[in-house]
Enzyme design. Structure first.
Site: not given
Ligand code: ATR
Length: 271
Positions: A15, A66, A102, A127, A130, A151, A153, A239
């Protein structure tokens, strides 16, 4: 004795928060020490309790705690409730206050440090986890013309957008459904960069003069920022500025003093 603060996470040894807060304390003359504290995955609450018992006055909370910090707080701010996550705890005599800095950190980096106004712009957040949830309310509060959440998904993006609809013009979808839409500001809030991956973005994503912003940072440009540069984004940024801005907001919450962030961002950029 200086007042004690910490960042609690797992992992946490990498960190940059201790050096950021040390720089803030030096610059503002505040008598503060700030440590990195590792918590076992099943021991967040116990770690917080031990730090508080040892005189800790507040703590930042990072991955993966968090949500737990949100549950642990006895009082939460509106911006923590919008994010459903807490990154800043303040220990009072009979309360644990939970806040989230954040989103305001991202907005300040975009608007003040990068000089890009959000009002009236078309914004895309990639995305629906969180990290995305934490920045949606502060972004919508700046009154963009439209905010799309895309996203992998798609259902998660649609569901997340539904929760913020009363705050502004927000829609959720999958990456394919972006079609030929173009955006002025594209924020990568996925964790894809962590594993060197890139969401499946359509090629014509950027308006003229667009900003590509990856909430991750590292010594090398992320796959998204490399892609953005090749696909017409005018400005690409990681970031690091957001990290320093969220730290400054936490410092302000704790100490009532707002440190100057530009010299600290410059210090970290210089390595
Ligand atoms: P964080 O707290 O960092 O947001 P998280 O809640 O696990 O972590 O969410 C990760 C996000 O990154 C999600 O939106 C995930 O997409 P899915 O909801 O479809 O899983 C996205 N993500 C992670 N790896 C990815 C990839 N290789 N390509 C596209 N989206 C990705």
């Amino acid at each position: 004795m200086p007042d004690r603060y910490a960042v609690i996470g797992n992992p946490v040894s990498h960190s940059k928060s201790p050096s950021i807060h040390a720089a803030f304390a030096r610059a503002t003359g505040q008598s503060v020490v700030y440590a990195a504290v590792f918590a076992p995955l099943d021991g967040f609450a116990a770690t917080v309790a031990a730090f508080r018992a040892a005189g800790g006055m507040g703590a930042n909370v990072t991955v993966p705690f968090k949500l737990e910090a949100f549950d642990l707080a006895t009082e939460t701010t509106p911006r923590a409730r919008a994010a459903l996550a807490v990154n800043t705890l303040t220990f009072a005599a009979d309360a644990v206050r939970g806040d989230n800095t954040d989103g305001v950190g991202l907005v300040r980096d975009i608007e003040i440090n990068l000089g890009v106004e959000i009002a009236g712009k078309r914004v895309l957040v990639m995305g629906a986890g969180g990290a995305a949830r934490g920045v949606l309310a502060p972004l919508l509060d700046r009154r963009p013309a439209a905010l799309a959440i895309a996203n992998r998904t798609a259902d998660k993006a649609v569901e997340l957008a539904g929760r913020f609809r009363e705050r502004g013009p927000v829609e959720g979808c999958g990456y394919h459904a972006l079609g030929t839409s173009r955006f002025d500001i594209v924020v990568n809030a996925t964790s894809a960069s962590l594993v060197g991956e890139l969401p499946p973005l359509p090629p014509h994503l950027f308006c003229g003069g667009a900003l590509a912003y990856d909430m991750m940072y590292g010594s090398e440009p992320t796959p998204f920022l490399r892609w953005a540069r090749e696909h017409g984004a005018a400005r690409c940024t990681d970031g690091l500025g957001m990290l320093v801005e969220q730290a400054a907001e936490s410092f302000f919450v704790w100490r009532g003093v707002r440190p100057d962030t530009a010299p600290v961002i410059a210090m970290l950029r210089a390595g």
